[in-house]
Design a protein around this motif. Structure first.
Motif, PDB file in Angstrom:
ATOM      1  N   SER A 309       0.820  -1.218   0.000  1.00  0.00           N
ATOM      2  CA  SER A 309       0.000   0.000   0.000  1.00  0.00           C
ATOM      3  C   SER A 309       0.852   1.265   0.000  1.00  0.00           C
ATOM      4  CB  SER A 309      -0.932   0.005   1.206  1.00  0.00           C
ATOM      5  OG  SER A 309      -0.193   0.063   2.418  1.00  0.00           O
ATOM      6  N   TRP A 314       0.093   8.663  -1.481  1.00  0.00           N
ATOM      7  CA  TRP A 314      -1.297   8.981  -1.152  1.00  0.00           C
ATOM      8  C   TRP A 314      -1.647  10.447  -1.357  1.00  0.00           C
ATOM      9  CZ3 TRP A 314      -3.522  11.699   3.129  1.00  0.00           C
ATOM     10  CH2 TRP A 314      -2.628  12.172   4.078  1.00  0.00           C
ATOM     11  N   ASP A 318      -4.987   9.265  -2.987  1.00  0.00           N
ATOM     12  CA  ASP A 318      -6.066   9.127  -2.014  1.00  0.00           C
ATOM     13  C   ASP A 318      -6.852  10.434  -1.892  1.00  0.00           C
ATOM     14  OD1 ASP A 318      -5.304   6.575  -1.592  1.00  0.00           O
ATOM     15  OD2 ASP A 318      -4.661   6.834   0.479  1.00  0.00           O
ATOM     16  N   THR A 446      -7.615  15.340  -3.678  1.00  0.00           N
ATOM     17  CA  THR A 446      -6.298  14.868  -3.225  1.00  0.00           C
ATOM     18  C   THR A 446      -5.541  16.024  -2.590  1.00  0.00           C
ATOM     19  OG1 THR A 446      -5.309  15.349  -5.382  1.00  0.00           O
ATOM     20  CG2 THR A 446      -6.161  13.108  -5.032  1.00  0.00           C
TER      21      THR A 446
END
Length: 606
Positions: A309, A314, A318, A446
């Motif tokens: 991950s 991120w 994400d 984001t």
């Protein structure tokens, strides 16, 4: 008794005749044999000539078939046997930061094989000598030697300095095979930006993945002759076929700033036992990222040990709800549309009713009559709802789309995702949607996109492309290839952008961002403490995301510094207590690195 003379004469003549007849018979037979043999020889000669002529004709036909009919194909077969197609190995281009500090490079390493059947010492003796060099237990090495007689891999990638120690032992039964391996000298410092390559030398994350075409040197396949034994004949190699350029991929990242940002982030994450965090520093003039830190991270030299991950950065992969850090952008939208003026006053009673919902401030209190600057200072949800209510929902929605909400950010980092924004029909039909959007909830984006939008406030209203790649440079620093980027879009007027930045300055000088003050410098900022959205809808109870965004220097805005900490623990975990101190530490390092002069107004005050 006397013999008769007549009879004797007769007998003599008869004998003579018989001899003559016998002689003639012999000669006749001989002549006949000679004649017969002569006849047989002629037959054999004809047969031999016939065979020779037939063989010659057959050979001629075969030669015609081989040379004329099958000649081109046989020539091709011969050339294929005599020539070999070779694609020489070319090291991947290095990656360096903006100051040419090495971030990634190909280096020779060696695979160490053991062949116990060739040892001239006992397994125990060999193990004792190798164990300190390979950092392995001697008993374990002995067990390894006993598992097979040959071809045991002791270590897949040994650097040259270790190889020198192994060869100095002069041990029989060890074999070293050279290969190239990607090496990251800074280890986990910029892993989220640089990424890593796998065992097949293919980029899997970061710029190693997104910039594969720039990092791979173009190599043409060449044809070389080889001997009957199969050995290559280098004398026939084309001139310069092993030549490769000295270009390297230069990034915009500053390793010094990256290291300081990582230290500041880790310190606060440890203090508040946070789940993860990020720091982004952008030059808003062109969108170049000076630092991009994400925690936790991984060591690309040992990527196989990392959690999969972590390979996606991120900050681009994400989504999250930005909360109050989005409020300055809403103020800019309202100013640009003329529905508010900088000196307008609003009444914050502590709560406001929208449709069937009651909206309150984070502290459940009201601030009374407050200006727009004070709405930002105190992060008033009520004041923001009142500002956005002056905009028609359709116009407001169009502006959100102009900012890029619901779209992907055009960046050179891989795995980016687009933000989420309700459909226009749903947004316009429900009054609660514009209300919650006014204080940064009900949509997602984001972290890199929030930085991009604040960059539009810092550079006079233009939406630039956040990027980490400068281009390919040679050893003299000359640029050879730089990516083509989207032309910046003018979103806000320069006057509107500057006015919002000056309002944000009061957040640092008088409001929730006081902790980020630095003597001698005018800094604008905005704190954010948002509820954390649940994947199943609603919000996770007790979970929050704290953030702080800063723009400096206010008199001539250029840099955006953003810190985000996910799920910090404790009653005192807010944007002002968790994220703002991180931003301050980064700015204190940014000032000397970028040689940012003190603000003139503050110099005159001292």
């Amino acid at each position: 008794m006397q013999k008769s003379p007549g009879k004797t004469k007769f007998r003599t003549s008869e004998f003579t005749r018989r001899q003559r007849r016998s002689k003639r018979g012999f000669l006749g037979k001989f002549a006949s044999n000679i004649q017969e043999q002569t006849s047989n020889s002629k037959s054999r000669l004809f047969i031999v000539w016939g065979v020779l002529i037939a063989a010659g004709l057959g050979l001629g036909v075969n030669l015609y078939n081989l040379q004329i009919i099958r000649g081109p194909k046989l020539t091709e077969y011969a050339r294929n046997q005599q020539m070999v197609n070779l694609r020489p190995f070319m090291p991947r281009r290095p990656v360096v930061d903006r100051n040419n500090n090495l971030l990634a490079i190909d280096r020779p390493v060696y695979t160490l094989y053991a062949h116990p059947k060739l040892f001239d010492k006992s397994n125990e003796e060999i193990a004792e000598q190798l164990s300190p060099i390979l950092a392995k237990d001697a008993p374990e090495l002995v067990k390894t030697f006993e598992s097979k007689k040959s071809g045991i891999v002791l270590s897949p990638a040994i650097p040259e300095e270790i190889v020198d120690r192994i060869t100095s032992l002069r041990l029989n039964g060890l074999e070293l095979i050279q290969k190239y391996s990607r090496f990251y000298p800074s280890e986990d410092l910029a892993a989220d930006v640089v990424g890593y390559v796998n065992i097949d030398r293919r980029g899997q994350a970061g710029v190693e993945y997104s910039q594969e075409k720039l990092l791979e040197r173009s190599v043409q396949t060449v044809r070389l002759s080889r001997t009957g034994t199969g050995a290559l004949m280098p004398n026939y190699a084309p001139e310069g076929f092993l030549h490769f350029d000295d270009l390297r991929l230069q990034l915009t990242i500053d390793s010094r700033l990256q290291r300081i940002a990582r230290t500041a982030l880790k310190q606060k994450m440890d203090e508040f036992k946070a789940k993860r965090g990020a720091v982004i520093v952008m030059d808003a003039l062109d969108g170049s990222l000076l630092a991009l830190v994400s925690q936790p991270t991984y060591n690309p030299n040992e990527y196989a040990k990392a959690n999969i991950s972590l390979f996606k950065n991120w900050t681009v992969a994400d989504l999250y709800e930005p909360g109050s850090t989005f409020k300055p952008l809403n103020v800019a939208i309202a100013l640009e549309n003329g529905v508010i003026k900088p000196d307008d006053i609003f009444n914050d009673s502590g709560s406001i009713r929208v449709a069937n919902y009651t909206i309150k401030n984070a502290m459940n209190n009201g601030y009374g009559r407050i200006s727009i600057a004070q709405i930002l200072q105190n992060s008033s949800n009520i004041g923001m709802v009142q500002i956005i209510q002056r905009l028609k929902p359709g116009i407001y929605y169009n502006w959100l789309e102009r900012l890029g909400l619901g779209q992907k950010v055009d960046t050179d980092l891989p795995f980016e995702v687009g933000g989420r924004l309700k459909s226009q029909e749903e947004f316009i039909a429900s009054p609660i949607e514009p209300a919650t959007t006014s204080f940064g909830q009900g949509f997602s984006m984001t972290p890199i996109q929030l930085v991009q939008m604040h960059g539009a406030l810092a550079n006079g209203g233009k939406l630039v492309t956040p990027h980490v790649v400068r281009g390919l440079i040679d050893t003299k620093g000359q640029m050879h290839d730089s990516p083509t980027r989207t032309v910046p879009r003018q979103i806000f007027s320069a006057a509107t952008a500057q006015k919002v930045v000056e309002m944000m300055e009061t957040v640092v000088s008088e409001g929730t961002g006081k902790v980020s003050q630095i003597p001698g410098y005018r800094i604008a900022g905005k704190t954010g403490t948002a509820q954390k959205a649940s994947p199943n809808g609603g919000y996770i109870k007790g979970a929050r995301i704290t953030s702080f965004v800063a723009i400096l220097p206010v008199e001539s805005p250029r840099y955006v510094v953003f810190a985000l900490v996910d799920e910090p623990k404790g009653e005192n975990a807010y944007g002002s207590t968790v994220a703002a101190p991180i931003v301050k530490s980064v700015i204190e390092a940014l000032i000397p690195l970028e040689e940012i002069p003190p603000s003139k107004a503050m110099e005159s005050e001292r």
